[in-house]
Every structure is written in structure tokens, then in C-alpha cells.
Scaffold this motif. Structure first.
Motif, PDB file in Angstrom:
ATOM      1  N   CYS A 170       2.357   1.824  -3.477  1.00 11.79           N
ATOM      2  CA  CYS A 170       1.339   2.341  -4.389  1.00 11.79           C
ATOM      3  C   CYS A 170       1.117   3.831  -4.174  1.00 11.79           C
ATOM      4  O   CYS A 170       1.022   4.617  -5.144  1.00 11.79           O
ATOM      5  N   GLU A 217       0.843  -1.213   0.000  1.00 11.43           N
ATOM      6  CA  GLU A 217       0.000   0.000   0.000  1.00 11.43           C
ATOM      7  C   GLU A 217       0.871   1.254   0.000  1.00 11.43           C
ATOM      8  O   GLU A 217       0.573   2.238  -0.700  1.00 11.43           O
ATOM      9  N   GLU A 276      -3.363   0.907  -7.278  1.00 13.03           N
ATOM     10  CA  GLU A 276      -3.932   0.588  -5.973  1.00 13.03           C
ATOM     11  C   GLU A 276      -3.848  -0.910  -5.711  1.00 13.03           C
ATOM     12  O   GLU A 276      -3.708  -1.701  -6.650  1.00 13.03           O
ATOM     13  N   THR A 301       1.902   6.772  -6.967  1.00 10.36           N
ATOM     14  CA  THR A 301       0.832   7.671  -7.407  1.00 10.36           C
ATOM     15  C   THR A 301       1.243   9.130  -7.225  1.00 10.36           C
ATOM     16  O   THR A 301       0.993   9.966  -8.102  1.00 10.36           O
ATOM     17  N   CYS A 339     -10.000  -1.524  -8.984  1.00  7.17           N
ATOM     18  CA  CYS A 339      -9.388  -0.256  -8.604  1.00  7.17           C
ATOM     19  C   CYS A 339     -10.313   0.866  -9.052  1.00  7.17           C
ATOM     20  O   CYS A 339     -11.321   0.631  -9.717  1.00  7.17           O
TER      21      CYS A 339
END
Length: 343
Positions: free
Chosen positions: A162, A159, A174, A166, A219
Motif C-alpha cells: 500500500c 502495508e 490503506e 501510494t 480509510c
């Protein structure tokens, strides 16, 4: 007399007798799937396969049995093909007196689980699965995406990666599947997914491999189709579960028709919480898992999540025979056809 020991023995026996049916999703497909079922039950051809071909105006049976592989990679074909194979497997089990005490499904597999729980009629589920696949494929045409499995890192680390990617590149990526404690699947725009793979390996992942799928499932890129799919869901009759059903969206029991509808809508863009789902199913006191359908992916995941619970597969003649022997239930007219009715 030690009544505590007697009570414990009775509890252990009850647990051993309780069975969870788990239904696989996309990624379990292979050319030839389901052919072994016809050896056990030739009537499946007229009970499910030919009607499914007619309902979808698609040679789905032939695609399951003969391919080609390229056709089975098309999400709009893959999803009904896996559903149909799992449904036919369920029918074989039920025809021999095998019935689940609790059901769950991985993503697409939830539709077969809902048929098993008498929430959906199989024909409605088939149409929904086909439309679901079409809508998901359309997303990939407008926003090309991909998915990758990250193995060997915990969920929190994936997580974190990700979120960092991003922020750096401004693209969506995600966690799509929490498959087991050391395996997460990421989904999003292709460039961002590739960057996550690189960073995951740099941080010590055993491997981070691209998945051969037709769209970035589970996602936020899928959020745009939720409204249209909700309209499809609204045209279908849902019933309250007659068999305990655990949703992969919430990793908890679903007890009403309305909750089932909501879960199917939310799962398009929502995470598959398979680790939590398997643990929740195990908490129902089951003594065995049976993976009902093509492939053995779920069995491998379950062994790493709840190694104390044995898992059986049904994806070939030998393994199916072992499951049927475990249940040792005689075939009966009463059990035949139950998966295809509202009973």
C-alpha cells in the motif's frame, strides 16, 4: 487428592460456560435474511421490524426479506438491514435465556454489540447506523473508491505494498481490515486499489479480489465525515457497558460511555483490528463464539485466528436451533424484549 487437577477442571468448565456474541458487519447481507427468526418469534414483527420501518420511513423489513439485491447493495440500506437482522437474532437468543459474557462487532456490527452491552438503545443505534451509511455513500460520490481482500500475505507485506503504491501513483490506498493473519482488506481510490491487487498477486498472494461494497470504508478518505457524524453521536445517550465490550478499533476493552463514543467516531476512517479483537475476546476466557446475525463470515475468520475456540452461527433455522439447544434456556417473559430496552 490432586487439588490442582480439580482446580484445572473447574477453570475449564468456567471457560466452556463463557460465551462471546460476535456481530457481523456489511458484506453479510442477503435477500431473505431474518425470515427464519419470525418462525421462532412471530412477535418480532411488532417488536422490531415494523417500528424500524416507521423510524426510518423505509420499507426495511421488505428489503431484508424480499430485496431486491440491488437495493441491499446500497450502503445506506445495507447497514440498517444487517443491524436489524442481528438485533432480531439477539432477541431470539435472549428470549431463550442465552446471554453473552463478552461482546464484539466487526465494523457496523459494533452497534449491535453496544445494544447487547446496554450502551445504546436500539432505536438510537438504528438511526445512527442509517446516518452512518448515508454519509459513507456520499463520500463515494465525491471520491469514487473501492475495496479488495488480499489473501495469503501477512499484514506487514500488505502495508508495504500500500505504501509503495501510494508513493508511485499519489492516490490513497490503506489497510482497512486486519481480518485474520492471512487476510487483509485494502481500501482507497479505485486505481490504487487495483494496483495493490496486481502487486499482491505478483508477490504471491493466494488471491486479491475486489469487494462488492458501496464505498472505500475504513480509510482516510472517510475522515471528512467524522465531524458531522460526531455531531450525530453527541445527540444520543450512551451508557457505560454492562457486559464486557471489546472494540474493533482498539482491540481492547471499552469501559465507559465516552470511550464507546470515541470508538464509533474513529472507526469511520480507522482500521478494523479484527485479528486482535478476537484474540482479546478469547483472552476473556470464553469457550465458544456465537456469530449473531446474517452470514457466517466472522465464524470463518475466528476459526483461523483462534482455532481452539468453537464457533456457532445463527444465520438459518438449523444453525439457530443448534445454538438454542446448546444454551437450553427456556423462553421467559423476563428475557423477551430485553434487547429493545435499557435493561
Amino acid at each position: 487428592m490432586d487439588t490442582t487437577a480439580i482446580d484445572r477442571t473447574a477453570m475449564d468448565r468456567t471457560a466452556m460456560d463463557r460465551t462471546a456474541f460476535l456481530f457481523p458487519g456489511q458484506g453479510s447481507q442477503r435477500v431473505g435474511m431474518g425470515l427464519h427468526l419470525l418462525q421462532e418469534r412471530p412477535d418480532l414483527l411488532d417488536l422490531y421490524y415494523r417500528p424500524a420501518d416507521e423510524i426510518l420511513s423505509l420499507p426495511l423489513s421488505t428489503l431484508c426479506w424480499e430485496g431486491p439485491v440491488e437495493a441491499l447493495r446500497d450502503t445506506a440500506v445495507t447497514q440498517p438491514a444487517v443491524f436489524l437482522t442481528s438485533l432480531a437474532t439477539l432477541e431470539v437468543l435472549r428470549g431463550r435465556g442465552a446471554a453473552p459474557d463478552v461482546v464484539a462487532g466487526h465494523s457496523l456490527g459494533e452497534y449491535t454489540a453496544l445494544v447487547a452491552a446496554d450502551v445504546l438503545d436500539w432505536t438510537d443505534a438504528l438511526r445512527l447506523v442509517r446516518r452512518r451509511g448515508e454519509l459513507m455513500s456520499a463520500v463515494n460520490e465525491s471520491v469514487p473508491g473501492s475495496m479488495a481482500a488480499v489473501i495469503g500475505l501477512d499484514l506487514a507485506t500488505v502495508e508495504e505494498i500500500c505504501a509503495e503504491v501510494t508513493r508511485e501513483c499519489g492516490q490513497v490506498v490503506e489497510v482497512a481490515n486486519d481480518n485474520e493473519p492471512a487476510q487483509a482488506v485494502v481500501s482507497g481510490q479505485a486505481g490504487a486499489v487495483a494496483r495493490v491487487r496486481e502487486e499482491a498477486e505478483r508477490r504471491g498472494a493466494t488471491k486479491a479480489v475486489a469487494l462488492d461494497v458501496g464505498a472505500p470504508f475504513h480509510c482516510s478518505l472517510m475522515a471528512g465525515i467524522e465531524k458531522e457524524f460526531a455531531e450525530e453521536l453527541s445527540r444520543v445517550t450512551f451508557r457505560d457497558p454492562r457486559v464486557p465490550f471489546v472494540s474493533g478499533v482498539t482491540a481492547d476493552r471499552v469501559t465507559t460511555a465516552g470511550e464507546a463514543v470515541d470508538c464509533l467516531r474513529r472507526q469511520l476512517a480507522g482500521r478494523v483490528r479484527w485479528t486482535g479483537t478476537v484474540r482479546r475476546v478469547a483472552a476473556e476466557g470464553v469457550g465458544r463464539f456465537v456469530e449473531v446475525g446474517p452470514g457466517r463470515v466472522l465464524g470463518g475468520l475466528c476459526r483461523r485466528i483462534t482455532p481452539e475456540v468453537p464457533v456457532r452461527a445463527t444465520n438459518d433455522e438449523r444453525r439457530l436451533a443448534q445454538v438454542l439447544e446448546d444454551f437450553d434456556g427456556p423462553a421467559s417473559d423476563e428475557n423477551r424484549g430485553r434487547a429493545g430496552t435499557a435493561a
